[in-house]
Design an enzyme around this catalytic site. Sequence first.
Site, PDB file in Angstrom:
ATOM      1  N   ILE A   1       0.913  -1.265  -0.128  1.00 16.42           N
ATOM      2  CA  ILE A   1       0.018   0.129  -0.027  1.00 16.42           C
ATOM      3  C   ILE A   1       0.929   1.239  -0.081  1.00 16.42           C
ATOM      4  O   ILE A   1       1.604   1.412   0.812  1.00 16.42           O
ATOM      5  CB  ILE A   1      -0.998  -0.152   1.226  1.00 16.42           C
TER       6      ILE A   1
ATOM      7  N   GLU B   1       1.268   4.117   1.246  1.00 17.09           N
ATOM      8  CA  GLU B   1       0.861   5.255   2.107  1.00 17.09           C
ATOM      9  C   GLU B   1       1.815   6.153   2.350  1.00 17.09           C
ATOM     10  O   GLU B   1       1.432   7.422   2.581  1.00 17.09           O
ATOM     11  CB  GLU B   1       0.689   4.289   3.211  1.00 17.09           C
TER      12      GLU B   1
ATOM     13  N   ASP C   1       8.738  41.531 -16.042  1.00 20.47           N
ATOM     14  CA  ASP C   1       8.666  43.016 -16.368  1.00 20.47           C
ATOM     15  C   ASP C   1      10.229  43.234 -16.826  1.00 20.47           C
ATOM     16  O   ASP C   1      10.926  42.156 -17.207  1.00 20.47           O
ATOM     17  CB  ASP C   1       9.471  43.413 -14.684  1.00 20.47           C
TER      18      ASP C   1
ATOM     19  N   ASP D   1       6.483  43.806  -8.790  1.00 21.15           N
ATOM     20  CA  ASP D   1       7.348  44.208  -7.884  1.00 21.15           C
ATOM     21  C   ASP D   1       6.551  45.336  -7.188  1.00 21.15           C
ATOM     22  O   ASP D   1       6.807  45.306  -5.912  1.00 21.15           O
ATOM     23  CB  ASP D   1       8.824  45.037  -8.255  1.00 21.15           C
TER      24      ASP D   1
ATOM     25  N   GLU E   1       6.447  -7.708  -5.775  1.00 23.07           N
ATOM     26  CA  GLU E   1       6.074  -8.472  -4.742  1.00 23.07           C
ATOM     27  C   GLU E   1       4.792  -9.484  -4.615  1.00 23.07           C
ATOM     28  O   GLU E   1       4.666 -10.461  -4.109  1.00 23.07           O
ATOM     29  CB  GLU E   1       6.304  -7.696  -3.451  1.00 23.07           C
TER      30      GLU E   1
ATOM     31  N   THR F   1      15.435  -2.671   0.530  1.00 22.55           N
ATOM     32  CA  THR F   1      15.769  -2.832  -0.916  1.00 22.55           C
ATOM     33  C   THR F   1      14.893  -1.632  -1.537  1.00 22.55           C
ATOM     34  O   THR F   1      15.612  -1.006  -2.345  1.00 22.55           O
ATOM     35  CB  THR F   1      15.158  -4.281  -1.242  1.00 22.55           C
TER      36      THR F   1
END
Length: 866
Positions: free
Chosen positions: A280, A282, A324, A605, A674, A702
Amino acid sequence: MEYYQQPVAEVFRSLNSTEKGLTEAAATQAQEQWGPNEIQSAKGKTVWGILLNQFKDFMILVLLVAAVISGFMGELVDTIAIVVIVLVNAVLGFVQEFRAEKAMQALKQMAVANARIMREGVVGTRPAVGLVPGDVVLLEAGDIVPADLRLFEANALKAEEASLTGESAPVDKKTDALTEESLPLGDRANMAYKSTLVTFGKGRGVVVATGMNTELGRIATMLDEAEVATPLQRRLSQLGKRLALIVLIICAIVFAFGLLRGERPVLMLLTAISLAVAAIPEALPSLVSITLALGARRMAGQKALVRNLPAVETLGSVTYICSDKTGTLTENRMTVEKVFARGEIWNEQTWAEAFKDPDQQGLLQAMALNNNVEPNKEGGLTGDPTEIALYNLASQLGVTRQQALEQFPISAEIPFDSDRKLMTTIHRTDDGYWLITKGAVDVLLERVSGISDGDREQYQQVNEQMSGDGLRVLGFAEKKLAQLPDRLDADTVEQDLQLIGLAGIIDPPREEAKAAIAECRKAGIRPMMITGDHPLTARNIAERLGMVEPGGRALSGSELSKMSEEEFAKTVPQVFVYARVSPEQKLNIVKALQAAGQFVAMTGDGVNDAPSLKRSDIGVAMGITGTDVSKEAADLILLDDNFATIVKAVRSGRRIYDNIRKFIKYAMTGNTGEIWVIFLAPFFGLPIPLLPVHILWVNLVTDGLPGLALAMEPAEKDIMNRPPRHPKESVFAGGLGVHIIWVGLLLGFVSIFTQYLYIDSSKWQTMVFTVLCFSQMGHVFAIRSDRESLFSQGIFSNKALLGAVLLTLLLQLAVIYVPWLQPIFRTQALTLSELGIAVGLSSIVFIAVEIEKILKRKKRPLPKAA
Ligand code: ATP
């Protein structure tokens, strides 16, 4: 009695101060008594807060609980291993977040407000936190009032006090004591309150309250700065929620299947939870903010100070940079090059002689008088560079400001503002008053009277000739007055003037701006000049900078104002030089560009620029010459006022965004891999290949270390050769999503294949674990660039990543070979040939991704090296 009811002298007496300000000694003492002039806000994150943050992730908590439960059921080694990995992960996260927090605080420090104050009779600029009651503060248009002040000098002074009173129309300020009891704040015209804005004029006041004792402090006991989520963070956290659901379903399936296969329930529970923790995403949103914060700190080192983190992310999407001219595209080192008077043009060689004419002394005196230049402590001059140029010319030719002021003391001033483009001063003479107005020649010509057509034409001609040469031309006009006007109203006072001469001032374009403009155009960004100066001056400078082709189109504010709305909308994106533009037109230009779907960076400015800065996608203020108000409205402050710095910032923005994408690519591909390994193995009749500790190890070590080092990746070669990213473009655009899916799948198959090859050996699990880890190392190297091969990039061009990969490999070897770690990770020592095979299998992913990049290069070749 309240301060507003007291006469100025009494206020000074009660504060032990004078119009010359406090002494340094008195100020130091008062500082001890009153403390810093700050509104206390809820302080930044504390160390403990950051640490606790690392455990807020719900799945991590579930994991810890599950690990402890399984510990009680006998698997103590597993429990300890899991807890240690989670702790290591927390430490890593903590260090990152702490560094980011430090970076943010450093950035805030750099953006501290200053105030101009007088102490011991000398004016100086100091940090506003150091103000104490009794200090004398100088105000001018564009300032944010630094403390509560009782005003004792107000020159056409107006303040906008909406933040306190809710009234958005600016209030006229006076100095006389007001007698009424309990006047509401908005009616206390002789006071100026902390954090309100000076919108016009000039003034001075004495500090009566600082910090939490100010009116602002009273209403704002706690100011909480809400953290803003960047567009990317918002999208990632939405995505995270959706992915979490999918991952939880997969984990439930894995758990159920495991039970069906007769695995131990506790083990299956831990496996499922570990997988959920690993897969997940997260942490992505917080990782984004860490990367942005660290990026912002690096950008500050390159003189681009970011005020809003989301700006770092969106900078790369800029399609128009509206700038500018003065100071940003030019050097703002002004010197007078030509003078026109008496019908002749003079230059350095001739003006000494010409100004010997007693009739021309008036022009020199006007140059010396009509300005706000002041000598400073360092022996230089403070003030507007245009005015310094005129001041210098006058004093060089024998008329100093000081002498001129002694002869003609100043009685009133209508300050310069960029809407009017004029400035007026009124001086006392022996027989009345002398009014001097300087400013844009075209505007002045509308306000002169009694001028012959021939003279008018000549002035216009000379003005155009000088402007066409790139000079900034200022005209001087005068009139005699018998008495001071009752009201200092620019519209009525600046009328019936007599022109007395012109000065042409050179302001060379910045060398580095030229290169930056060329870079912009390659990067699909249109630079645009929007200036208050004359159209011919503007075009000349724009041509010299390569912003427009010679003879290219330039539009003036008056031409713009004649256009219909449709015409305006159609023209604006196609014309790149705008001159004599009012701040309101500037705002309309931003709106028109945005309506055409452009992503606009805009510089400004002055106090009037604040609306366009707020409206633009990236508002850019000037660190040196910018007003407080413009800085407050901006997302980015250029510490060196330089156009080239905006382009550098865009480049950094693109690099940082690229690197965040690389991190996402790396981490999410790994996670997907995985999931596939664990999810698919049972379908091939194989046992679940990884234990909970393996999953956590792969995910936290890893994925973690090399992933962080991806943030150090240098810019890709084509970073400024590709068009801007569309701000709404998905993070997964450009093949990233597809990559995550197919490489993740490949990673899964390579691991399962390894498992299949070694299933009869007792070492099969160690092999799978190692191949998965090594494959990720190959992957991280391969994705350093989107299209360039690692071999042309050079393995040493990201040393941090090289170090992280070596460290990870070393840790992996330790896990396999160190005897006391083996029982924890259930590993066995591999022989050299087994290790070799693992390396071989692991290179599959690397090779595949390198091939993917070859195909990408075929479609869109890399730019040739410069
Ligand atoms: P930009 O920074 O947008 O390039 P600019 O400096 O050209 O702007 P402004 O500062 O708004 O634009 O000035 C507009 C015009 O007003 C100038 O061209 C000049 O004619 C006039 N002007 C500028 N400074 C002064 C001043 N101090 N006093 C009187 N007139 C001025």
